[in-house]
Design a protein around this motif. Structure first.
Motif, PDB file in Angstrom:
ATOM      1  N   ALA A   1       0.763   8.239   0.655  1.00 11.28           N
ATOM      2  CA  ALA A   1       1.355   6.942   0.336  1.00 11.28           C
ATOM      3  C   ALA A   1       2.446   7.079  -0.724  1.00 11.28           C
ATOM      4  O   ALA A   1       3.482   6.409  -0.659  1.00 11.28           O
ATOM      5  CB  ALA A   1       0.272   5.972  -0.135  1.00 11.28           C
ATOM      6  N   ILE A   2       2.235   7.954  -1.704  1.00 15.71           N
ATOM      7  CA  ILE A   2       3.253   8.193  -2.743  1.00 15.71           C
ATOM      8  C   ILE A   2       4.514   8.763  -2.115  1.00 15.71           C
ATOM      9  O   ILE A   2       5.642   8.324  -2.421  1.00 15.71           O
ATOM     10  CB  ILE A   2       2.706   9.140  -3.821  1.00 15.71           C
ATOM     11  N   LEU A   3       4.362   9.734  -1.237  1.00 12.72           N
ATOM     12  CA  LEU A   3       5.520  10.341  -0.574  1.00 12.72           C
ATOM     13  C   LEU A   3       6.251   9.323   0.295  1.00 12.72           C
ATOM     14  O   LEU A   3       7.492   9.286   0.315  1.00 12.72           O
ATOM     15  CB  LEU A   3       5.074  11.528   0.276  1.00 12.72           C
ATOM     16  N   CYS A   4       5.493   8.483   1.010  1.00 14.77           N
ATOM     17  CA  CYS A   4       6.118   7.455   1.838  1.00 14.77           C
ATOM     18  C   CYS A   4       6.881   6.457   0.987  1.00 14.77           C
ATOM     19  O   CYS A   4       8.007   6.054   1.325  1.00 14.77           O
ATOM     20  CB  CYS A   4       5.050   6.729   2.666  1.00 14.77           C
ATOM     21  N   ASN A   5       6.299   6.071  -0.138  1.00 14.89           N
ATOM     22  CA  ASN A   5       6.964   5.150  -1.051  1.00 14.89           C
ATOM     23  C   ASN A   5       8.265   5.743  -1.578  1.00 14.89           C
ATOM     24  O   ASN A   5       9.283   5.039  -1.711  1.00 14.89           O
ATOM     25  CB  ASN A   5       6.006   4.806  -2.199  1.00 14.89           C
ATOM     26  N   ARG A   6       8.260   7.037  -1.831  1.00 14.62           N
ATOM     27  CA  ARG A   6       9.449   7.704  -2.379  1.00 14.62           C
ATOM     28  C   ARG A   6      10.617   7.696  -1.403  1.00 14.62           C
ATOM     29  O   ARG A   6      11.777   7.568  -1.815  1.00 14.62           O
ATOM     30  CB  ARG A   6       9.092   9.145  -2.753  1.00 14.62           C
ATOM     31  N   VAL A   7      10.326   7.812  -0.098  1.00 13.58           N
ATOM     32  CA  VAL A   7      11.409   7.878   0.894  1.00 13.58           C
ATOM     33  C   VAL A   7      11.613   6.554   1.636  1.00 13.58           C
ATOM     34  O   VAL A   7      12.464   6.468   2.520  1.00 13.58           O
ATOM     35  CB  VAL A   7      11.151   9.010   1.921  1.00 13.58           C
ATOM     36  N   GLY A   8      10.846   5.538   1.284  1.00 14.95           N
ATOM     37  CA  GLY A   8      11.055   4.224   1.875  1.00 14.95           C
ATOM     38  C   GLY A   8      10.385   3.990   3.208  1.00 14.95           C
ATOM     39  O   GLY A   8      10.792   3.109   3.973  1.00 14.95           O
ATOM     40  N   VAL A   9       9.330   4.753   3.510  1.00 14.67           N
ATOM     41  CA  VAL A   9       8.545   4.528   4.732  1.00 14.67           C
ATOM     42  C   VAL A   9       7.412   3.563   4.411  1.00 14.67           C
ATOM     43  O   VAL A   9       6.617   3.831   3.502  1.00 14.67           O
ATOM     44  CB  VAL A   9       7.986   5.853   5.292  1.00 14.67           C
ATOM     45  N   PRO A  10       7.301   2.440   5.111  1.00 14.20           N
ATOM     46  CA  PRO A  10       6.256   1.462   4.784  1.00 14.20           C
ATOM     47  C   PRO A  10       4.861   1.970   5.137  1.00 14.20           C
ATOM     48  O   PRO A  10       4.676   2.715   6.099  1.00 14.20           O
ATOM     49  CB  PRO A  10       6.619   0.250   5.648  1.00 14.20           C
ATOM     50  N   TYR A  11       3.895   1.549   4.353  1.00 13.90           N
ATOM     51  CA  TYR A  11       2.485   1.875   4.589  1.00 13.90           C
ATOM     52  C   TYR A  11       1.778   0.603   5.003  1.00 13.90           C
ATOM     53  O   TYR A  11       1.625  -0.324   4.217  1.00 13.90           O
ATOM     54  CB  TYR A  11       1.883   2.466   3.313  1.00 13.90           C
ATOM     55  N   PHE A  12       1.349   0.548   6.258  1.00 14.33           N
ATOM     56  CA  PHE A  12       0.644  -0.601   6.805  1.00 14.33           C
ATOM     57  C   PHE A  12      -0.774  -0.197   7.202  1.00 14.33           C
ATOM     58  O   PHE A  12      -1.044   0.136   8.363  1.00 14.33           O
ATOM     59  CB  PHE A  12       1.365  -1.147   8.045  1.00 14.33           C
ATOM     60  N   PRO A  13      -1.724  -0.185   6.275  1.00 17.48           N
ATOM     61  CA  PRO A  13      -3.116   0.116   6.650  1.00 17.48           C
ATOM     62  C   PRO A  13      -3.693  -1.011   7.497  1.00 17.48           C
ATOM     63  O   PRO A  13      -3.298  -2.173   7.370  1.00 17.48           O
ATOM     64  CB  PRO A  13      -3.830   0.235   5.301  1.00 17.48           C
ATOM     65  N   THR A  14      -4.611  -0.644   8.361  1.00 17.40           N
ATOM     66  CA  THR A  14      -5.250  -1.599   9.266  1.00 17.40           C
ATOM     67  C   THR A  14      -6.717  -1.728   8.870  1.00 17.40           C
ATOM     68  O   THR A  14      -7.511  -0.844   9.130  1.00 17.40           O
ATOM     69  CB  THR A  14      -5.146  -1.108  10.722  1.00 17.40           C
ATOM     70  N   GLU A  15      -7.061  -2.828   8.238  1.00 16.41           N
ATOM     71  CA  GLU A  15      -8.440  -2.961   7.737  1.00 16.41           C
ATOM     72  C   GLU A  15      -8.724  -4.394   7.343  1.00 16.41           C
ATOM     73  O   GLU A  15      -7.802  -5.190   7.111  1.00 16.41           O
ATOM     74  CB  GLU A  15      -8.644  -2.047   6.529  1.00 16.41           C
ATOM     75  N   ILE A  16      -9.996  -4.718   7.267  1.00 17.55           N
ATOM     76  CA  ILE A  16     -10.463  -6.011   6.772  1.00 17.55           C
ATOM     77  C   ILE A  16     -10.912  -5.836   5.325  1.00 17.55           C
ATOM     78  O   ILE A  16     -11.669  -4.907   5.017  1.00 17.55           O
ATOM     79  CB  ILE A  16     -11.622  -6.528   7.644  1.00 17.55           C
ATOM     80  N   PRO A  17     -10.442  -6.689   4.400  1.00 16.47           N
ATOM     81  CA  PRO A  17     -10.852  -6.534   2.998  1.00 16.47           C
ATOM     82  C   PRO A  17     -12.326  -6.830   2.796  1.00 16.47           C
ATOM     83  O   PRO A  17     -12.920  -7.639   3.521  1.00 16.47           O
ATOM     84  CB  PRO A  17      -9.969  -7.557   2.258  1.00 16.47           C
ATOM     85  N   ASP A  18     -12.918  -6.171   1.811  1.00 17.40           N
ATOM     86  CA  ASP A  18     -14.333  -6.358   1.482  1.00 17.40           C
ATOM     87  C   ASP A  18     -14.471  -7.481   0.460  1.00 17.40           C
ATOM     88  O   ASP A  18     -14.233  -7.271  -0.735  1.00 17.40           O
ATOM     89  CB  ASP A  18     -14.916  -5.058   0.923  1.00 17.40           C
ATOM     90  N   GLN A  19     -14.883  -8.633   0.931  1.00 13.40           N
ATOM     91  CA  GLN A  19     -14.972  -9.775   0.024  1.00 13.40           C
ATOM     92  C   GLN A  19     -16.107  -9.642  -0.980  1.00 13.40           C
ATOM     93  O   GLN A  19     -16.167 -10.398  -1.948  1.00 13.40           O
ATOM     94  CB  GLN A  19     -15.101 -11.066   0.839  1.00 13.40           C
ATOM     95  N   ASP A  20     -16.995  -8.663  -0.759  1.00 18.63           N
ATOM     96  CA  ASP A  20     -18.068  -8.439  -1.726  1.00 18.63           C
ATOM     97  C   ASP A  20     -17.670  -7.422  -2.803  1.00 18.63           C
ATOM     98  O   ASP A  20     -18.496  -7.031  -3.632  1.00 18.63           O
ATOM     99  CB  ASP A  20     -19.345  -7.979  -1.030  1.00 18.63           C
ATOM    100  N   LYS A  21     -16.395  -7.014  -2.798  1.00 19.39           N
ATOM    101  CA  LYS A  21     -15.886  -6.112  -3.841  1.00 19.39           C
ATOM    102  C   LYS A  21     -14.653  -6.757  -4.490  1.00 19.39           C
ATOM    103  O   LYS A  21     -13.524  -6.560  -4.043  1.00 19.39           O
ATOM    104  CB  LYS A  21     -15.537  -4.745  -3.255  1.00 19.39           C
ATOM    105  N   PRO A  22     -14.856  -7.532  -5.542  1.00 19.31           N
ATOM    106  CA  PRO A  22     -13.755  -8.283  -6.163  1.00 19.31           C
ATOM    107  C   PRO A  22     -12.633  -7.406  -6.720  1.00 19.31           C
ATOM    108  O   PRO A  22     -11.452  -7.748  -6.591  1.00 19.31           O
ATOM    109  CB  PRO A  22     -14.441  -9.076  -7.285  1.00 19.31           C
ATOM    110  N   THR A  23     -12.992  -6.269  -7.357  1.00 22.13           N
ATOM    111  CA  THR A  23     -11.966  -5.440  -7.984  1.00 22.13           C
ATOM    112  C   THR A  23     -12.234  -3.967  -7.695  1.00 22.13           C
ATOM    113  O   THR A  23     -13.307  -3.591  -7.230  1.00 22.13           O
ATOM    114  CB  THR A  23     -11.929  -5.633  -9.514  1.00 22.13           C
ATOM    115  N   HIS A  24     -11.239  -3.146  -8.022  1.00 21.58           N
ATOM    116  CA  HIS A  24     -11.382  -1.706  -7.787  1.00 21.58           C
ATOM    117  C   HIS A  24     -12.416  -1.070  -8.710  1.00 21.58           C
ATOM    118  O   HIS A  24     -12.810   0.080  -8.493  1.00 21.58           O
ATOM    119  CB  HIS A  24     -10.029  -0.999  -7.926  1.00 21.58           C
ATOM    120  N   ASP A  25     -12.881  -1.813  -9.705  1.00 20.89           N
ATOM    121  CA  ASP A  25     -13.967  -1.305 -10.541  1.00 20.89           C
ATOM    122  C   ASP A  25     -15.269  -1.210  -9.751  1.00 20.89           C
ATOM    123  O   ASP A  25     -16.215  -0.532 -10.174  1.00 20.89           O
ATOM    124  CB  ASP A  25     -14.171  -2.214 -11.761  1.00 20.89           C
ATOM    125  N   ASP A  26     -15.318  -1.886  -8.591  1.00 21.28           N
ATOM    126  CA  ASP A  26     -16.515  -1.857  -7.754  1.00 21.28           C
ATOM    127  C   ASP A  26     -16.549  -0.640  -6.825  1.00 21.28           C
ATOM    128  O   ASP A  26     -17.520  -0.450  -6.100  1.00 21.28           O
ATOM    129  CB  ASP A  26     -16.590  -3.130  -6.905  1.00 21.28           C
TER     130      ASP A  26
END
Length: 350
Positions: free
Chosen positions: A259-284
């Motif tokens: 993802a870092i390399l893609c960001n550097r050259v301007g390639v978009p990152y489109f992950p395909t996933e459903i968010p986990d509503q039982d995990k409010p923050t990345h601390d979880d």
């Protein structure tokens, strides 16, 4: 409901993920696919847990395996009295639900729903084996149908003849992207990272795209920057083992550096996933650390000198600033605004 695996690659046919029958759960051993199509047979639900931890199956494969494991647990305790059966199945649901650390919330949603239906079956004088098996099939159908919407939404973003870069194995959504591209009449070129140390990208993802009839190129992990700078890639995509509501994504180790390399050259990152509503923050998020010896060998053979050490985290965490948008079953969302997804309510995905 009609089975939703029609037209899917071999890896994604229900019987080839995990399947319960006559007191056994049969799991395709993805560690040796595609050159060896063999199955691990489990006769105790603890063997299912071991198969998951040993990466016999991974990505979304364990979702099916834990459900079929609950059917196996019911077979194991079928001769016990009702109260003892429920105690046995409750223990199995907890243990199967925690087969792996980072995704235990998803596994547990499956096993405890199966447990509820098994208890209802026992109290009604019906088979808890069938209850778990049928619930797992319902889960598969529901998940595949939902993933197809995600696959459709992802392919909608692509121009014809787009080249997509993948990392690891995104399981069902790969088959759904293939079906969506065929339906929309779009040609896709797939570039799949090898994905060390088990090479799921080379062995699993690339196999699906190749079987699907698309031009497929395996990219060794240390050549990603080369193909990006050469302009070969239009879009980077992965699934995710967890997406927290503050927009952080957990996926196979190495995802963040791509993802870092893609960001550097301007390639978009489109992950395909459903968010986990039982995990409010990345601390979880809890990152599973695996036995380092697993990264020093391949298909059971050590390939480094004795005494050489290693580290082996299963996953890394990609922050929202590296994610262009999250492609879901309800549309495409900014990782900074997943509360809009949550406003649509919880869904019964697993």
């Amino acid at each position: 409901m009609e089975r939703q695996d029609k037209g899917m690659p071999f890896l994604l046919q229900y019987e080839n993920v995990a399947w319960y029958e006559d007191g056994e759960v049969r799991i395709l051993d993805r560690r040796f696919f595609p050159h060896d199509r063999k199955f691990v047979v489990c006769k105790d639900y603890h063997e299912v847990i071991k198969a998951i931890r040993d990466l016999v199956t991974q990505s979304a494969g364990p979702f099916t395996a834990v459900g079929m494991g609950m059917a196996l647990a019911a077979y194991q305790c079928k001769d016990l009295e009702e109260k003892k059966q429920i105690e046995f199945l409750t223990k199995a649901a907890d243990e199967l639900g925690h087969a792996r650390l980072t995704t235990s919330n998803r596994y547990s949603a499956i096993t405890h729903r199966a447990l509820k239906k098994q208890i209802e079956a026992i109290e009604a004088g019906k088979s808890p084996i069938e209850a778990a098996f049928n619930d797992t099939i319902d889960s598969l159908n529901r998940r595949y149908a939902t993933e197809q919407i995600i696959g459709d939404n992802f392919v909608d973003l692509l121009s014809n003849n787009s080249s997509i870069l993948t990392h690891c194995y995104a399981e069902t959504v790969i088959g759904c992207i293939i079906r969506a591209a065929r339906k929309q009449g779009k040609t896709i070129k797939a570039y799949d990272t090898a994905t060390e140390p088990f090479f799921q990208g080379a062995k699993l993802t690339a196999s699906c795209f190749q079987e699907g009839g698309f031009e497929t190129t395996m990219v060794p992990d240390n050549m990603v920057n080369f193909v990006l700078e050469r302009g070969d890639i239009d879009v980077f995509t992965t699934a995710a083992d967890t997406v927290t509501m503050d927009g952080y994504l957990t996926n196979k180790i190495g995802t963040k550096q791509v993802a870092i390399l893609c960001n550097r050259v301007g390639v978009p990152y489109f992950p395909t996933e459903i968010p986990d509503q039982d995990k409010p923050t990345h601390d979880d998020i809890k990152i599973e650390m695996r036995d380092p010896s697993g990264s020093l060998e391949f298909e059971g053979k050590r390939y480094v000198m004795e005494g050489v050490k290693s580290i082996y985290p299963s996953f890394d965490i990609t922050p929202p600033y590296l994610i262009s948008a999250l492609v879901t079953d309800r549309g495409v969302f900014s990782p900074y605004n997943l509360k809009e997804y949550a406003k649509m309510g919880a869904n019964n995905f697993y």
